[in-house]
Scaffold this motif. Structure first.
Motif, PDB file in Angstrom:
ATOM      1  N   TYR A 166      -3.358  90.426  31.193  1.00 32.31           N
ATOM      2  CA  TYR A 166      -2.579  89.760  30.148  1.00 32.31           C
ATOM      3  C   TYR A 166      -1.549  90.699  29.511  1.00 32.31           C
ATOM      4  O   TYR A 166      -1.106  90.462  28.395  1.00 32.31           O
ATOM      5  CB  TYR A 166      -3.521  89.244  29.060  1.00 32.31           C
ATOM      6  CG  TYR A 166      -4.731  88.527  29.586  1.00 32.31           C
ATOM      7  CD1 TYR A 166      -4.613  87.239  30.111  1.00 32.31           C
ATOM      8  CD2 TYR A 166      -5.993  89.124  29.581  1.00 32.31           C
ATOM      9  CE1 TYR A 166      -5.727  86.560  30.618  1.00 32.31           C
ATOM     10  CE2 TYR A 166      -7.116  88.458  30.080  1.00 32.31           C
ATOM     11  CZ  TYR A 166      -6.967  87.182  30.596  1.00 32.31           C
ATOM     12  OH  TYR A 166      -8.061  86.534  31.090  1.00 32.31           O
ATOM     13  N   SER A 167      -1.183  91.756  30.223  1.00 27.15           N
ATOM     14  CA  SER A 167      -0.317  92.776  29.620  1.00 27.15           C
ATOM     15  C   SER A 167       1.000  92.206  29.116  1.00 27.15           C
ATOM     16  O   SER A 167       1.584  92.734  28.161  1.00 27.15           O
ATOM     17  CB  SER A 167      -0.052  93.903  30.622  1.00 27.15           C
ATOM     18  OG  SER A 167       0.501  93.391  31.821  1.00 27.15           O
ATOM     19  N   GLU A 168       1.479  91.118  29.732  1.00 21.29           N
ATOM     20  CA  GLU A 168       2.723  90.485  29.286  1.00 21.29           C
ATOM     21  C   GLU A 168       2.458  89.260  28.412  1.00 21.29           C
ATOM     22  O   GLU A 168       3.383  88.606  27.966  1.00 21.29           O
ATOM     23  CB  GLU A 168       3.577  90.080  30.502  1.00 21.29           C
ATOM     24  CG  GLU A 168       3.952  91.232  31.419  1.00 21.29           C
ATOM     25  CD  GLU A 168       4.753  92.311  30.712  1.00 21.29           C
ATOM     26  OE1 GLU A 168       5.577  91.958  29.842  1.00 21.29           O
ATOM     27  OE2 GLU A 168       4.547  93.503  31.023  1.00 21.29           O
ATOM     28  N   ARG A 169       1.161  88.934  28.195  1.00 22.69           N
ATOM     29  CA  ARG A 169       0.816  87.730  27.447  1.00 22.69           C
ATOM     30  C   ARG A 169      -0.317  88.006  26.457  1.00 22.69           C
ATOM     31  O   ARG A 169      -1.185  87.160  26.234  1.00 22.69           O
ATOM     32  CB  ARG A 169       0.393  86.620  28.421  1.00 22.69           C
ATOM     33  CG  ARG A 169       1.483  86.183  29.393  1.00 22.69           C
ATOM     34  CD  ARG A 169       0.935  85.231  30.445  1.00 22.69           C
ATOM     35  NE  ARG A 169      -0.027  85.910  31.320  1.00 22.69           N
ATOM     36  CZ  ARG A 169      -1.159  85.369  31.730  1.00 22.69           C
ATOM     37  NH1 ARG A 169      -1.501  84.156  31.322  1.00 22.69           N
ATOM     38  NH2 ARG A 169      -1.974  86.015  32.543  1.00 22.69           N
ATOM     39  N   LEU A 170      -0.302  89.168  25.873  1.00 21.77           N
ATOM     40  CA  LEU A 170      -1.402  89.539  24.984  1.00 21.77           C
ATOM     41  C   LEU A 170      -1.473  88.660  23.743  1.00 21.77           C
ATOM     42  O   LEU A 170      -2.563  88.398  23.229  1.00 21.77           O
ATOM     43  CB  LEU A 170      -1.284  91.008  24.588  1.00 21.77           C
ATOM     44  CG  LEU A 170      -1.799  92.017  25.619  1.00 21.77           C
ATOM     45  CD1 LEU A 170      -1.572  93.444  25.130  1.00 21.77           C
ATOM     46  CD2 LEU A 170      -3.279  91.799  25.931  1.00 21.77           C
ATOM     47  N   SER A 171      -0.335  88.202  23.260  1.00 21.52           N
ATOM     48  CA  SER A 171      -0.376  87.333  22.072  1.00 21.52           C
ATOM     49  C   SER A 171      -1.146  86.052  22.378  1.00 21.52           C
ATOM     50  O   SER A 171      -1.913  85.553  21.536  1.00 21.52           O
ATOM     51  CB  SER A 171       1.042  87.008  21.585  1.00 21.52           C
ATOM     52  OG  SER A 171       1.787  86.354  22.603  1.00 21.52           O
TER      53      SER A 171
ATOM     54  N   ILE B 294      -1.893 102.703  14.505  1.00 20.63           N
ATOM     55  CA  ILE B 294      -0.882 101.748  14.985  1.00 20.63           C
ATOM     56  C   ILE B 294       0.457 102.002  14.303  1.00 20.63           C
ATOM     57  O   ILE B 294       1.514 102.021  14.949  1.00 20.63           O
ATOM     58  CB  ILE B 294      -1.352 100.306  14.754  1.00 20.63           C
ATOM     59  CG1 ILE B 294      -2.589  99.996  15.596  1.00 20.63           C
ATOM     60  CG2 ILE B 294      -0.234  99.308  15.072  1.00 20.63           C
ATOM     61  CD1 ILE B 294      -3.235  98.663  15.284  1.00 20.63           C
ATOM     62  N   LEU B 295       0.422 102.206  12.996  1.00 23.29           N
ATOM     63  CA  LEU B 295       1.664 102.494  12.271  1.00 23.29           C
ATOM     64  C   LEU B 295       2.316 103.771  12.780  1.00 23.29           C
ATOM     65  O   LEU B 295       3.541 103.852  12.926  1.00 23.29           O
ATOM     66  CB  LEU B 295       1.373 102.617  10.774  1.00 23.29           C
ATOM     67  CG  LEU B 295       0.934 101.342  10.052  1.00 23.29           C
ATOM     68  CD1 LEU B 295       0.526 101.667   8.609  1.00 23.29           C
ATOM     69  CD2 LEU B 295       2.038 100.292  10.076  1.00 23.29           C
ATOM     70  N   ARG B 296       1.504 104.775  13.040  1.00 19.65           N
ATOM     71  CA  ARG B 296       2.010 106.050  13.535  1.00 19.65           C
ATOM     72  C   ARG B 296       2.758 105.872  14.855  1.00 19.65           C
ATOM     73  O   ARG B 296       3.811 106.480  15.074  1.00 19.65           O
ATOM     74  CB  ARG B 296       0.842 107.022  13.698  1.00 19.65           C
ATOM     75  CG  ARG B 296       1.220 108.427  14.135  1.00 19.65           C
ATOM     76  CD  ARG B 296      -0.005 109.329  14.089  1.00 19.65           C
ATOM     77  NE  ARG B 296       0.311 110.661  14.559  1.00 19.65           N
ATOM     78  CZ  ARG B 296       0.185 111.063  15.813  1.00 19.65           C
ATOM     79  NH1 ARG B 296      -0.254 110.218  16.731  1.00 19.65           N
ATOM     80  NH2 ARG B 296       0.493 112.289  16.165  1.00 19.65           N
ATOM     81  N   GLU B 297       2.210 105.064  15.733  1.00 20.07           N
ATOM     82  CA  GLU B 297       2.887 104.773  17.003  1.00 20.07           C
ATOM     83  C   GLU B 297       4.218 104.072  16.762  1.00 20.07           C
ATOM     84  O   GLU B 297       5.217 104.363  17.418  1.00 20.07           O
ATOM     85  CB  GLU B 297       1.992 103.888  17.879  1.00 20.07           C
ATOM     86  CG  GLU B 297       0.826 104.601  18.533  1.00 20.07           C
ATOM     87  CD  GLU B 297       1.245 105.426  19.732  1.00 20.07           C
ATOM     88  OE1 GLU B 297       2.218 105.043  20.417  1.00 20.07           O
ATOM     89  OE2 GLU B 297       0.610 106.471  19.968  1.00 20.07           O
TER      90      GLU B 297
ATOM     91  N   LEU C 234       0.010  93.151  14.023  1.00 22.25           N
ATOM     92  CA  LEU C 234       0.543  94.481  13.745  1.00 22.25           C
ATOM     93  C   LEU C 234       0.735  95.251  15.041  1.00 22.25           C
ATOM     94  O   LEU C 234       1.723  95.984  15.200  1.00 22.25           O
ATOM     95  CB  LEU C 234      -0.403  95.238  12.812  1.00 22.25           C
ATOM     96  CG  LEU C 234       0.076  96.611  12.340  1.00 22.25           C
ATOM     97  CD1 LEU C 234       1.253  96.464  11.385  1.00 22.25           C
ATOM     98  CD2 LEU C 234      -1.061  97.377  11.667  1.00 22.25           C
ATOM     99  N   LEU C 235      -0.190  95.097  15.972  1.00 19.82           N
ATOM    100  CA  LEU C 235      -0.129  95.828  17.241  1.00 19.82           C
ATOM    101  C   LEU C 235       1.064  95.416  18.079  1.00 19.82           C
ATOM    102  O   LEU C 235       1.730  96.251  18.700  1.00 19.82           O
ATOM    103  CB  LEU C 235      -1.426  95.610  18.017  1.00 19.82           C
ATOM    104  CG  LEU C 235      -1.605  96.362  19.321  1.00 19.82           C
ATOM    105  CD1 LEU C 235      -1.718  97.849  19.062  1.00 19.82           C
ATOM    106  CD2 LEU C 235      -2.818  95.842  20.077  1.00 19.82           C
ATOM    107  N   LEU C 236       1.368  94.121  18.104  1.00 18.35           N
ATOM    108  CA  LEU C 236       2.362  93.599  19.038  1.00 18.35           C
ATOM    109  C   LEU C 236       3.756  93.423  18.464  1.00 18.35           C
ATOM    110  O   LEU C 236       4.746  93.413  19.199  1.00 18.35           O
ATOM    111  CB  LEU C 236       1.900  92.235  19.589  1.00 18.35           C
ATOM    112  CG  LEU C 236       0.591  92.244  20.407  1.00 18.35           C
ATOM    113  CD1 LEU C 236       0.257  90.828  20.852  1.00 18.35           C
ATOM    114  CD2 LEU C 236       0.691  93.178  21.592  1.00 18.35           C
ATOM    115  N   GLU C 237       3.860  93.283  17.143  1.00 15.02           N
ATOM    116  CA  GLU C 237       5.156  92.959  16.551  1.00 15.02           C
ATOM    117  C   GLU C 237       5.804  94.186  15.907  1.00 15.02           C
ATOM    118  O   GLU C 237       5.131  95.155  15.563  1.00 15.02           O
ATOM    119  CB  GLU C 237       4.979  91.855  15.491  1.00 15.02           C
ATOM    120  CG  GLU C 237       4.450  90.550  16.073  1.00 15.02           C
ATOM    121  CD  GLU C 237       4.123  89.522  14.994  1.00 15.02           C
ATOM    122  OE1 GLU C 237       4.425  89.792  13.799  1.00 15.02           O
ATOM    123  OE2 GLU C 237       3.560  88.462  15.330  1.00 15.02           O
TER     124      GLU C 237
END
Length: 423
Positions: free
Chosen positions: A157-162, A324-327, A414-417
Motif C-alpha cells: 500500500y506504499s502509494e495508497r497508505l491513506s 515525525i515532525l523532525r523528518e 501527520l505522517l502523510l500530509e
C-alpha cells in the motif's frame, strides 16, 4: 531471522547523489543500517559495470591499508584501476580520520568516496571541521514510522497508505503499538519473536555503550552514563533540570551536561529548547529531550515490548510525534521547540519557521469531539498563529478559535500530509 530487505528512504538520496564530487558520509547510530545501504549501492554500481572496492576498518586485513594515504591509494588503484567508487566502513576506528579524508579529497582523485561512521566519529575524529565543504552528510537513523509501516504491510500500500489507514483501523493500531514498543532498529524489526527482539536490542545497546562511549569517546564512568540515559528516558518530553540530575546521579553538573551532549551527538536523543518571546513570563532555557528510537528508550527503562501504563504509552506517542515532525522539517530551516509559561501553561511542540509558528498538542486518545486545549487560548492571544494542531488517535475535524484554525488530526494524517505552514 527474517532476511527480507527493508526499503530505506536514504537509499534514494544516495543513488541520486552518487556522482557528486563530495565525500558521501553516512552517519548515525550503530546498527541503523549504514553498512547495508553501502553494500546495496556497491552492488548496484558493480552491476552497472562500475569499478568499486569495499574496505572496513572493522577487519584487520583491511585496516593495514590505512597506515598512510599512499598505501591506501595503492590498494584502491589495485582494486579499481584509475577510477571508481571507494566504500570505507567504520571510519571511526582510524585516528585523525577527518584529516586523513580531507587529504584524500584535496588530491582531486578520480574516486568517489562513500564513508560510514557513528556519531562518535564526528566528535572524536573532527570530521565536521576537517571536512567542511568536502562532504555531504546522510543521516541514517533507525526506521521511521513510514518505513516501518511499509515494511510491515509488505509494501502493498506504499502509494495508497491513506486508504489503508482509513479502512484497516485494527491493523494500523497493531502496527503503531508494535513500533511504539520495539522501535525501528533494522535488526530488531527483522526478528519476529519478542525474546529475539530483546536479545538484538540488548546487543545494540551494549555495543553502543562499549564501543561508542567507552572505547571511542573514552568515557570512564560508564555506569553513571547508563544511569543518565535511563533517567532521561523516564523524563522524555519533560523539562530537564541539570542540577537535579547531578544530585540524583552523584556526578558533577559539567559532567551531566557533557554526557547529555555525548548522547545527543551519538544520535541517542535530542534536546529541544523552549520557544519564547517574553523573558518574564515564558521559560527560556531548560530543555526537554526526546529519543531517536522508542525501542531503545523503552529498553533503557526495562519496558522494552511491555508498554502498558497510560503514561508510558502517552510519552512514547508524544516522542513519536516529535520524530515525525523532525523528518518533516529537515532541510527547511524550521525548528522544533516546546512552550511553557512561568504559570506552567504548556504546549508540547512549536514548529517555528522564522516567519510563522504552529503550536501542536499531542493526545494519546480516541477523541470523539473537538476539545481545544486551554493552552491554545493563551498562545493564540499572544502570537495569533494561523493554525494549531491537535494530534490524536481518531478525530479528524477542523474548528476555529479566536480567528485561528484548530485542526484535529490523527498520527497517520501527520505522517502523510504536509505541515500547514509555509517554510
Amino acid at each position: 531471522m527474517n532476511t527480507t530487505v527493508i526499503h530505506r528512504h536514504a537509499l534514494e538520496d544516495l543513488r541520486r547523489d552518487i556522482h557528486r564530487p563530495e565525500v558521501a558520509f553516512l552517519i548515525g547510530p550503530r546498527q541503523a543500517g549504514k553498512t547495508t545501504l553501502m553494500q546495496i549501492i556497491q552492488k548496484e554500481l558493480k552491476d552497472a559495470g562500475e569499478n568499486t572496492v569495499f574496505l572496513s576498518l572493522d577487519y584487520d586485513q583491511d585496516r593495514v591499508f590505512f597506515d598512510s594515504q599512499q598505501h591506501l591509494l595503492k590498494k584502491i588503484e589495485l582494486e579499481t584501476g584509475k577510477s571508481g567508487f571507494v566504500f570505507i566502513d567504520e571510519i571511526g576506528r582510524l585516528d585523525n580520520a577527518g584529516i586523513f579524508l580531507k587529504g584524500l579529497q584535496d588530491m582531486g582523485l578520480p574516486y568517489k568516496f562513500i564513508v560510514s561512521g557513528s556519531g562518535s566519529v564526528d566528535l572524536r575524529a573532527g570530521i565536521r571541521e576537517s571536512m567542511l565543504g568536502r562532504k555531504r552528510i546522510y543521516e541514517i537513523s533507525p526506521l521511521n514510522l513510514l518505513e516501518f509501516v511499509n515494511f510491515k504491510t509488505d509494501y502493498q500500500y506504499s502509494e495508497r497508505l491513506s486508504d489503508f489507514f482509513a479502512l484497516e483501523h485494527a491493523r494500523s493500531e497493531d502496527i503503531l503499538l508494535d513500533y511504539m514498543n520495539f522501535g525501528g532498529y533494522p535488526r530488531v524489526v527483522l526478528e519476529s519473536l519478542a525474546r529475539e527482539k530483546n536479545r538484538e536490542m540488548d546487543e545494540i545497546y551494549q555495543g553502543y555503550i562499549i564501543r561508542d562511549i567507552a572505547y571511542l569517546l573514552k568515557v570512564e564512568k560508564i555506569e553513571s552514563y547508563s544511569r543518565l540515559i535511563r533517567t532521561l528516558a523516564d523524563q522524555a518530553g519533560q523539562i530537564i533540570n541539570y542540577s537535579e540530575l547531578s544530585s540524583t546521579l552523584g556526578i558533577s553538573l559539567p559532567t551531566v551536561k557533557n554526557y547529555c551532549w555525548y548522547a545527543e551527538e551519538t544520535y541517542i536523543l535530542q534536546r529541544i529548547s523552549p520557544f519564547y518571546r517574553n523573558l518574564r513570563s515564558e521559560i527560556t532555557k531548560a530543555p526537554t529531550v526526546y529519543f531517536h528510537d522508542p525501542g531503545l528508550r523503552n529498553f533503557a527503562l526495562g519496558i522494552f515490548g511491555n508498554l502498558h501504563r497510560p503514561d508510558d504509552l502517552g510519552f512514547v506517542f508524544q516522542n513519536l510525534v516529535y520524530l515525525i515532525l523532525r523528518e518533516k522539517i529537515r532541510f527547511t530551516g524550521a525548528s522544533i521547540h516546546f512552550w511553557r509559561t512561568t504559570a506552567k501553561t504548556e504546549i508540547d511542540f512549536i514548529v517555528d519557521t522564522g516567519r510563522e509558528v504552529i503550536p501542536i498538542e499531542v493526545k494519546f486518545q480516541n477523541m470523539d469531539k473537538p476539545s481545544v486545549p486551554r493552552a491554545f487560548d493563551s498562545f493564540i492571544s499572544r502570537y495569533s498563529p494561523s493554525c494549531c494542531l491537535v494530534v490524536n488517535k481518531k478525530l479528524q475535524t477542523t474548528i476555529r478559535r479566536h480567528g485561528t484554525e484548530v485542526r484535529f488530526v490523527t498520527i497517520w494524517d501527520l505522517l502523510l500530509e504536509d505541515l500547514p505552514i509555509n517554510t
